[in-house]
Enzyme design. Structure first.
Site, PDB file in Angstrom:
ATOM      1  CB  SER A  15      -0.958  -0.055   1.194  1.00  6.00           C
ATOM      2  OG  SER A  15      -1.912   0.967   1.141  1.00  6.00           O
ATOM      3  CG  ASP A  39      -2.576   3.974  -1.463  1.00  7.00           C
ATOM      4  OD1 ASP A  39      -3.336   3.876  -2.445  1.00  7.00           O
ATOM      5  OD2 ASP A  39      -2.592   3.178  -0.513  1.00  7.00           O
ATOM      6  CG  ASP A  49      -2.826  -0.571  -2.491  1.00 10.69           C
ATOM      7  OD1 ASP A  49      -2.820   0.607  -2.065  1.00 10.69           O
ATOM      8  OD2 ASP A  49      -3.398  -1.493  -1.899  1.00 10.69           O
ATOM      9  CG  ASP A  74      -6.026   0.594  -0.940  1.00 10.92           C
ATOM     10  OD1 ASP A  74      -5.200   1.528  -0.795  1.00 10.92           O
ATOM     11  OD2 ASP A  74      -6.037  -0.406  -0.199  1.00 10.92           O
TER      12      ASP A  74
END
Length: 447
Positions: free
Chosen positions: A103, A242, A244, A246
């Site tokens: 992440s 960010d 990833d 999400d």
């Protein structure tokens, strides 16, 4: 059953150090394969996505080896956002989806997140069963039943269409100049493509990943990069994702940053007015600002709080029939469109508000005045348990007593890093500094 490998968002840690080793990834792959292939039949499949970290190659191969050893067929998506894995798990009729990502963490870290066949992250109980299989070992399939692996070249294009479908069909982004910071991460191609296809003038940042620069001085944890670009280019709005994709932060035309609480406040009030907010409530975590709760109460809406982690937000949303939730950190969950936090879809909902109302980002990105909030992180040595020491517990009790009626205190262990997070809210800034400082001092002495 207890969990020691899994935290609040999958298995995570420093690459090539326990638990994020190739050996552990192979074991996790085999355990997940056995868990989702308990009927012993062939034809089971898993989709695997990843972000742009260098270590992603290693974990992708190790997971594939473990999964195919139990007879699972593996579909490799390459770099795609985490929400794309949730969507494609169901779209491709897979039994399990896996995202390789840490992440918002630096490139040295990595993680493994699991999605069930319904596209939602696994429950604590399912993760505990997989841990048990890791500990006990898994019997591999016979040679004739070993699984196959293949690359899926159009996974990101399928996700692009899914994201665009969440944007109202009667609206366009023509005339809007948008800065999009992709954090040199998983959305470095998908996010600019979606915005351009919807008509925006796109100014991309963080779209040159090299395996080592993910989240480095960019993205949602460093929104100042997008803020500077918004001002420099005279853009209408900035979006910081960010690694990833999400989660997100929104930057208005003046360079001010809006966090997840402000975005959720906007969407909750708009959806309530339109009759779209199911259950008359927004689901958020214990970290969300007290100002958000007061804002909702003033509109006859409720704030349902959960433990930290978007998976717990989603679990509460599903149990209560709610369709909007998220985290202050920028995970926004719209279960009408996605099974997990989706930074791009959240950005599109904000942009739809701009396009529909004609209002600038600054008029939409601040719905309430925040109650002053102070958060400090204390790093501790692996294996230490500072929150269990008597001195820390006494310091917490004393701080809570001092805040009684004048704010709230939240102490929690991070589920993704060896950190103790100490947070307080109060209109009395001096009191807030004092109570947080006293707890931090006690934790540091015990760490």
């Amino acid at each position: 059953m207890s969990r020691t490998l899994f935290g609040t968002d999958g298995v995570r840690g420093r690459a090539n150090a326990h638990p994020m080793t190739a050996e552990m990834a192979l074991k996790l792959g085999a355990a997940a394969g056995r868990y989702f292939r308990r009927d012993g039949k062939s034809g089971h499949r898993v989709v695997i996505g990843k972000d742009t970290r260098l270590s992603g190659y290693m974990f992708e191969n190790a997971l594939t080896a473990g999964l195919t050893s139990t007879g699972m067929n593996v579909l490799l998506l390459g770099p795609v956002p985490t929400p794309a894995v949730g969507y494609l798990t169901t779209s491709m009729r897979a039994d399990v989806g896996i995202m390789i990502s840490a992440s918002h963490n630096p490139h040295e870290d990595n993680g493994i997140k699991f999605f069930g066949p319904d596209g939602y992250k696994l429950s604590d109980e399912a993760e505990a069963e997989i841990e048990t299989l890791v500990a006990n070992g898994v019997e591999p399939a016979v040679a004739a039943n070993i699984g196959r692996a293949r690359r899926i070249d159009d996974g990101r294009f399928r996700y692009v269409e899914r994201a665009k479908a969440s944007f109202p069909t009667h609206l366009r982004l023509k005339g809007l100049k948008v800065v999009i910071d992709c954090a040199n991460g998983a959305a470095y191609r998908t996010a600019p493509e979606v915005l351009w296809e919807l008509g925006a003038e796109v100014i991309p940042l963080g779209v040159t990943p090299d395996g080592l620069n993910i989240n480095k001085g960019c993205g949602s944890t460093h929104p100042e990069a997008a803020a500077e670009a918004v001002v420099a280019h005279g853009a209408d709005v900035g979006i910081s994702l960010d690694g990833d994709a999400d989660r997100l932060m929104i930057i208005d035309e003046t360079g001010n940053v809006a966090d997840g609480d402000q975005i959720m406040a906007l969407m909750a009030s708009r959806w309530a007015e339109e009759g779209r907010l199911r259950g008359g409530a927004l689901v958020a975590t214990v970290m969300s600002n007290l100002g958000l709760e007061r804002f909702l109460q003033g509109r006859g809406l409720r704030l349902e709080r959960t433990p930290v982690g978007d998976r717990y937000v989603v679990e509460r949303m599903r149990a209560g029939g709610f369709n909007l939730g998220g985290e202050q950190s920028g995970h926004i969950v719209f279960t009408d469109y996605a099974t997990t936090g989706d930074g791009l879809i959240a950005a599109l909902q904000f942009l739809a508000g701009m396009a529909e109302t004609g209002k600038p980002a600054s008029a939409l990105s601040k719905s309430f005045d925040r109650v002053p909030q102070l958060l400090r992180n204390v790093r501790y040595d692996e294996g230490a348990t500072p929150l269990e020491t008597l001195t820390v517990q006494k310091a917490i009790a004393a701080a809570e007593a001092r805040l009684d009626g004048n704010g709230r205190l939240l102490i929690r262990k991070s589920g993704t890093e060896p950190l103790i997070r100490v947070m307080a809210e109060s209109e009395d800034a001096t009191l807030m500094e004092t109570v947080v400082g006293s707890v931090v001092e006690a934790v540091e002495a015990s760490a």
